[in-house]
Design a protein around this motif. Structure first.
Motif, PDB file in Angstrom:
ATOM      1  N   GLU A 144       0.829  -1.203   0.000  1.00  0.00           N
ATOM      2  CA  GLU A 144       0.000   0.000   0.000  1.00  0.00           C
ATOM      3  C   GLU A 144       0.866   1.257   0.000  1.00  0.00           C
ATOM      4  O   GLU A 144       1.912   1.286   0.640  1.00  0.00           O
ATOM      5  N   ASP A 146       0.144   5.561   0.317  1.00  0.00           N
ATOM      6  CA  ASP A 146      -0.825   6.640   0.530  1.00  0.00           C
ATOM      7  C   ASP A 146      -0.296   7.934  -0.069  1.00  0.00           C
ATOM      8  O   ASP A 146       0.847   8.325   0.198  1.00  0.00           O
ATOM      9  N   LYS A 151      -5.556   5.870  -1.274  1.00  0.00           N
ATOM     10  CA  LYS A 151      -4.756   4.695  -0.947  1.00  0.00           C
ATOM     11  C   LYS A 151      -4.553   3.893  -2.226  1.00  0.00           C
ATOM     12  O   LYS A 151      -5.506   3.552  -2.923  1.00  0.00           O
TER      13      LYS A 151
END
Length: 186
Positions: A144, A146, A151
């Protein structure tokens, strides 16, 4: 069967016809669909991008803007599916926001975990060993990222067409589950 030859030549219309005939399967082909309070959109550069221009941010952005059909609303939850994470993340980092306004999540794949065994994911966050374009230590191979309020989720599956039993044993099957919870704003 006359379709066998088309399939061998890579004619994607056969696959699209099969997928669209299935119940509860929605085909997003550089398109947008809305379900309740969630919007889905998809984008995939054409094959020429991967052959001639891979990694060239200006070409990715040109194709993205040309095929972009999404009109994400700020009042819905918006998910963008994008085959290649590297270009969209790099362009979004330059802008310090997703290049598609009002995007909550971008889900992508393509990087095949950077050929990094999943047991090592926690050691080298997001990086891999080698990318599909044979560049070493790609920055966005799994996990992931951000950027602003978006996201980016990079599914790290190794291609199931790898026919080496050792590779299949080491990497195994992969599925990414994303749980969405409705938050009531007061």
């Amino acid at each position: 069967d006359k379709n066998k030859d088309k399939y061998k030549q890579g004619d994607s219309t056969i696959l699209k016809d099969i997928l669209t005939s299935l119940d509860n399967v929605y085909l997003l082909d550089n398109n947008t669909t809305y379900e309740d309070d969630i919007s889905f959109a998809s984008f995939n550069p054409n094959l020429d991008y991967y052959i001639k221009y891979y990694g060239e941010k200006s070409e990715f952005l040109r194709q993205f803007n040309e095929y972009k059909t999404s009109k994400f609303d700020k009042n819905t939850f918006n998910i963008l599916l994008c085959h290649d994470p590297e270009s969209i993340i790099k362009l979004s980092e330059l802008e310090n926001t997703c290049i598609e306004p009002n995007t909550d999540i971008v889900v992508s794949g393509h990087m095949h975990n950077g050929f990094l065994p999943p047991m090592l994911n926690f050691i080298v966050k997001n990086r891999g060993i080698i990318s599909p374009t044979k560049s070493y230590f790609p920055k966005y191979a799994h996990g992931e990222v951000d950027i602003d309020t978006t996201k980016f989720i990079i599914n790290g599956a190794i291609n199931s067409r790898v026919e080496n039993p050792i590779i299949n044993y080491l990497y195994g099957p992969n599925a990414t589950m994303i749980e969405l919870k409705k938050v009531i704003k007061r």
